[in-house]
Design an enzyme around this catalytic site. Structure first.
Site, PDB file in Angstrom:
ATOM      1  N   ASN A   1      -1.832   5.774  17.032  1.00 32.40           N
ATOM      2  CA  ASN A   1      -3.262   5.527  16.017  1.00 32.40           C
ATOM      3  C   ASN A   1      -3.612   4.090  16.474  1.00 32.40           C
ATOM      4  OD1 ASN A   1      -3.769   7.369  14.201  1.00 32.40           O
ATOM      5  ND2 ASN A   1      -1.506   6.749  13.227  1.00 32.40           N
TER       6      ASN A   1
ATOM      7  N   CYS B   1       3.365  -2.125  15.458  1.00 31.39           N
ATOM      8  CA  CYS B   1       3.272  -1.953  14.121  1.00 31.39           C
ATOM      9  C   CYS B   1       2.733  -2.786  13.598  1.00 31.39           C
ATOM     10  CB  CYS B   1       4.694  -1.463  13.663  1.00 31.39           C
ATOM     11  SG  CYS B   1       4.537  -1.369  12.058  1.00 31.39           S
TER      12      CYS B   1
ATOM     13  N   CYS C   1       3.459   8.774   0.166  1.00 38.45           N
ATOM     14  CA  CYS C   1       4.325   7.990   1.509  1.00 38.45           C
ATOM     15  C   CYS C   1       3.929   6.526   1.336  1.00 38.45           C
ATOM     16  CB  CYS C   1       3.549   7.417   2.689  1.00 38.45           C
ATOM     17  SG  CYS C   1       3.865   6.661   4.370  1.00 38.45           S
TER      18      CYS C   1
ATOM     19  N   CYS D   1       8.181  -4.378  15.533  1.00 35.88           N
ATOM     20  CA  CYS D   1       7.741  -3.283  16.522  1.00 35.88           C
ATOM     21  C   CYS D   1       7.010  -4.095  16.581  1.00 35.88           C
ATOM     22  CB  CYS D   1       7.702  -2.345  16.017  1.00 35.88           C
ATOM     23  SG  CYS D   1       9.774  -1.315  14.727  1.00 35.88           S
TER      24      CYS D   1
ATOM     25  N   CYS E   1       7.343  -6.714   7.112  1.00 32.61           N
ATOM     26  CA  CYS E   1       8.861  -5.989   7.879  1.00 32.61           C
ATOM     27  C   CYS E   1       9.525  -7.444   9.269  1.00 32.61           C
ATOM     28  CB  CYS E   1       8.558  -4.857   8.301  1.00 32.61           C
ATOM     29  SG  CYS E   1       9.458  -3.805   9.198  1.00 32.61           S
TER      30      CYS E   1
ATOM     31  N   SER F   1      12.553   6.890   6.219  1.00 32.18           N
ATOM     32  CA  SER F   1      12.534   6.983   7.873  1.00 32.18           C
ATOM     33  C   SER F   1      12.910   5.352   8.109  1.00 32.18           C
ATOM     34  CB  SER F   1      11.030   7.084   8.410  1.00 32.18           C
ATOM     35  OG  SER F   1      10.523   6.548   9.422  1.00 32.18           O
TER      36      SER F   1
ATOM     37  N   GLU G   1       0.718  -1.400   0.233  1.00 36.62           N
ATOM     38  CA  GLU G   1      -0.302   0.205  -0.144  1.00 36.62           C
ATOM     39  C   GLU G   1       0.826   1.717  -0.303  1.00 36.62           C
ATOM     40  OE1 GLU G   1      -3.829  -1.871   2.247  1.00 36.62           O
ATOM     41  OE2 GLU G   1      -2.466  -0.592   3.739  1.00 36.62           O
TER      42      GLU G   1
ATOM     43  N   GLY H   1       7.206  -1.390   5.406  1.00 35.98           N
ATOM     44  CA  GLY H   1       8.460  -1.952   5.878  1.00 35.98           C
ATOM     45  C   GLY H   1       9.874  -0.844   6.149  1.00 35.98           C
ATOM     46  N   GLU H   2      10.638  -2.127   6.065  1.00 33.58           N
ATOM     47  CA  GLU H   2      12.055  -1.077   6.736  1.00 33.58           C
ATOM     48  C   GLU H   2      13.281  -0.238   5.370  1.00 33.58           C
ATOM     49  OE1 GLU H   2      13.246   1.181   9.294  1.00 33.58           O
ATOM     50  OE2 GLU H   2      15.014   1.186   8.277  1.00 33.58           O
TER      51      GLU H   2
ATOM     52  N   SER I   1      12.249   7.062  13.603  1.00 29.08           N
ATOM     53  CA  SER I   1      11.823   5.949  14.963  1.00 29.08           C
ATOM     54  C   SER I   1      12.395   5.972  15.924  1.00 29.08           C
ATOM     55  CB  SER I   1      10.858   5.582  14.001  1.00 29.08           C
ATOM     56  OG  SER I   1      10.195   5.572  13.177  1.00 29.08           O
ATOM     57  N   LEU I   2      12.022   7.082  16.637  1.00 30.15           N
ATOM     58  CA  LEU I   2      12.689   6.921  18.252  1.00 30.15           C
ATOM     59  C   LEU I   2      11.872   6.182  19.012  1.00 30.15           C
ATOM     60  CD1 LEU I   2      15.406   7.479  19.087  1.00 30.15           C
ATOM     61  CD2 LEU I   2      15.111   9.851  19.711  1.00 30.15           C
ATOM     62  N   HIS I   3      10.706   6.861  19.981  1.00 30.04           N
ATOM     63  CA  HIS I   3       9.251   6.797  20.509  1.00 30.04           C
ATOM     64  C   HIS I   3      10.288   6.555  21.891  1.00 30.04           C
ATOM     65  CE1 HIS I   3       8.139   5.890  16.776  1.00 30.04           C
ATOM     66  NE2 HIS I   3       8.043   4.685  16.229  1.00 30.04           N
TER      67      HIS I   3
HETATM   68  N1  SAH Z   1       9.973   1.115   9.098  1.00 32.50           N
HETATM   69  C1  SAH Z   1      10.343   2.473   8.858  1.00 32.50           C
HETATM   70  C2  SAH Z   1       9.125   3.406   7.675  1.00 32.50           C
HETATM   71  C3  SAH Z   1       7.572   2.432   8.609  1.00 32.50           C
HETATM   72  S1  SAH Z   1       6.677   2.870  10.029  1.00 32.50           S
HETATM   73  C4  SAH Z   1      10.235   3.341  10.665  1.00 32.50           C
HETATM   74  O1  SAH Z   1       9.641   2.611  11.057  1.00 32.50           O
HETATM   75  O2  SAH Z   1      10.704   4.016  10.454  1.00 32.50           O
HETATM   76  C5  SAH Z   1       6.293   5.108   9.358  1.00 32.50           C
HETATM   77  C6  SAH Z   1       6.081   5.553  10.749  1.00 32.50           C
HETATM   78  O3  SAH Z   1       4.939   4.647  11.799  1.00 32.50           O
HETATM   79  C7  SAH Z   1       7.711   4.653  11.959  1.00 32.50           C
HETATM   80  O4  SAH Z   1       7.586   5.889  12.387  1.00 32.50           O
HETATM   81  C8  SAH Z   1       6.531   4.589  12.976  1.00 32.50           C
HETATM   82  O5  SAH Z   1       6.798   4.384  14.106  1.00 32.50           O
HETATM   83  C9  SAH Z   1       5.404   4.579  12.828  1.00 32.50           C
HETATM   84  N2  SAH Z   1       4.061   3.807  13.072  1.00 32.50           N
HETATM   85  C10 SAH Z   1       4.114   2.507  13.408  1.00 32.50           C
HETATM   86  N3  SAH Z   1       3.200   1.988  13.977  1.00 32.50           N
HETATM   87  C11 SAH Z   1       2.093   3.236  14.617  1.00 32.50           C
HETATM   88  C12 SAH Z   1       1.056   3.284  15.139  1.00 32.50           C
HETATM   89  N4  SAH Z   1       0.722   2.460  15.644  1.00 32.50           N
HETATM   90  N5  SAH Z   1       0.185   4.688  15.788  1.00 32.50           N
HETATM   91  C13 SAH Z   1       1.052   5.974  15.287  1.00 32.50           C
HETATM   92  N6  SAH Z   1       2.604   5.295  13.963  1.00 32.50           N
HETATM   93  C14 SAH Z   1       2.299   4.564  14.375  1.00 32.50           C
HETATM   94 FE1  SF4 Z   2       6.677  -1.196  11.291  1.00 28.49          FE
HETATM   95 FE2  SF4 Z   2       9.070   0.116  10.708  1.00 28.49          FE
HETATM   96 FE3  SF4 Z   2       8.860  -1.014  13.491  1.00 28.49          FE
HETATM   97 FE4  SF4 Z   2       8.812  -2.517  10.330  1.00 28.49          FE
HETATM   98  S1  SF4 Z   2      10.944  -0.831  11.728  1.00 28.49           S
HETATM   99  S2  SF4 Z   2       7.409  -2.953  12.249  1.00 28.49           S
HETATM  100  S3  SF4 Z   2       7.358  -0.677   9.940  1.00 28.49           S
HETATM  101  S4  SF4 Z   2       7.777   0.131  13.047  1.00 28.49           S
END
Ligand code: SAH
Ligand code: SF4
Length: 347
Positions: free
Chosen positions: A295, A119, A105, A116, A112, A197, A92, A165-166, A219-221
């Site tokens: 989300n 996700c 996007c 995580c 992936c 990203s 998608e 994906g990453e 993506s730090l979190h």
């Molecule tokens: N794999 C890469 C790019 C794809 S994810 C990465 O992880 O950076 C794109 C962004 O969406 C990332 O910052 C990810 O952490 C975030 N994301 C994943 N699940 C989410 C959710 N349920 N709510 C908000 N952001 C989310």
């Molecule tokens: Fe999701 Fe990005 Fe983590 Fe892969 S690396 S599982 S796409 S948040």
């Protein structure tokens, strides 16, 4: 005879192919430019090539980008495109129209491997890497779709690798795709309008900085190793200190700032003290911070914090001098928001 798919080729690879057919080098850049003009679907449309050459190409080569299989429109203008790949996998992309900027996007893998916790794409597991043509094809198809849609004058001018994906785990194909996307006679995107990203693949961050000029989002979190490792297994391999060091050393000229993405999850990483520690840890890195209120999905129990909590977190970072945006969850009614891409139609 098996036809060679030209969509996976950088300009130099296409030139090699053209030479292997006994043709002069300049034909490579000529054909390359044709491939990326809007709505070119057949070699017969490449009118400045000789008729013989067009016929040879038609028997030896093809250029089939993945077809758009589904289109879903959100109430807020976001559009989600589903692509069926040749092996029946499904990916998608999401178009996010905004004032003065229209972002696509894009996905870089089917599923992936990074696992995580929060996700949905991670929950699918890893199926396979996308080829360069499958990455670029999302852009080509959506651009053509917009071109054909009489109801819109939208033009794509921004790309983020934040779909499925990453991207840095599919590094070689990403590099070829970026070359095609930024090449003037390819899709002619400015590097400054492309953001990749990553969840934090440290060695590849370094390589991306050396080999390209695109923007980096991380993506730090969390900046707490034990909390981050629970959310993102990659943190066991590349802990926070190493990740931030790689960010600090990322070459910045023209790129200005790294974007840190920080999902806000209720009672997990959303306290004022979390914000203060974050501010302290990022202080040597030119950056902006994008807060992503979680989300929610029915498949997972994580929750989005209250609006009040989100505002307090943002204010704490503001006071520390950061540029902080709270990203609105565009397209959530069609499951197009961050983390909601699950490729449910993969077979
Ligand atoms: N794999 C890469 C790019 C794809 S994810 C990465 O992880 O950076 C794109 C962004 O969406 C990332 O910052 C990810 O952490 C975030 N994301 C994943 N699940 C989410 C959710 N349920 N709510 C908000 N952001 C989310
Ligand atoms: Fe999701 Fe990005 Fe983590 Fe892969 S690396 S599982 S796409 S948040």
């Amino acid at each position: 005879m098996n036809k060679t798919d030209l969509t996976d080729f950088s300009l130099s690879q296409l030139t090699d192919f053209v030479e292997s057919l006994g043709l002069p080098t300049y034909r490579g850049s000529q054909i390359f430019a044709w491939l990326y003009r809007p709505n070119i679907t057949d070699f017969s449309q490449m009118t400045d090539l000789t008729k013989d050459l067009r016929e040879t190409l038609a028997t030896r080569a093809s250029f089939d980008w993945p077809e758009i299989a589904d289109v879903e429109r959100s109430k807020d203008g976001t559009v989600k495109y589903g692509f069926k790949l040749k092996d029946n996998n499904y990916i998608e992309s999401v178009l996010i129209p905004e004032e003065g900027r229209n972002t696509l996007c894009v996905s870089s893998q089917v599923g992936c491997a990074m696992g995580c916790e929060f996700c949905l794409t991670g929950g699918m597991g890893f199926k396979r890497n996308l080829s360069p043509g499958e990455i670029v094809g999302q852009v080509v198809r959506v651009r053509n779709w917009l071109h054909d849609d009489e109801d819109t004058e939208l033009v794509l001018n921004n790309l983020v690798f934040m779909g499925m994906g990453e991207p840095l785990a599919n590094f070689d194909n990403l590099l070829v795709a970026l070359e095609i996307l930024t090449y003037q006679r390819g899709l002619n995107f400015s590097d400054r309008r492309i953001t990749v990203s990553t969840c934090g693949l440290v060695p590849k961050i370094k390589e991306l900085g050396q080999k390209t000029r695109v923007n980096l989002a991380v993506s730090l979190h969390s900046v707490d190793d034990s909390a981050r490792s629970k959310l993102m297994p990659i943190n066991n391999k590349y802990p926070v200190a190493e990740l931030l060091e790689a960010c600090k050393n990322f070459p910045m000229p023209k790129r200005k700032r790294i974007m840190f993405e920080y999902i806000l999850i209720k009672d997990l990483n959303d306290s004022i003290s979390d914000a203060e520690i974050l501010a302290e840890r990022l202080k040597d890195i030119p950056c902006k911070i994008n807060l992503l209120p979680y989300n929610e999905t029915s498949a997972l129990s994580y929750q989005r914090p209250s609006d009040k909590k989100i505002e307090l977190f943002q204010k704490t970072l503001w006071k520390a001098g950061y540029t902080v945006l709270v990203r609105s969850s565009r397209g959530s009614d069609i499951s197009a928001a961050c983390g909601q891409l699950a490729g449910k139609k993969s077979s």
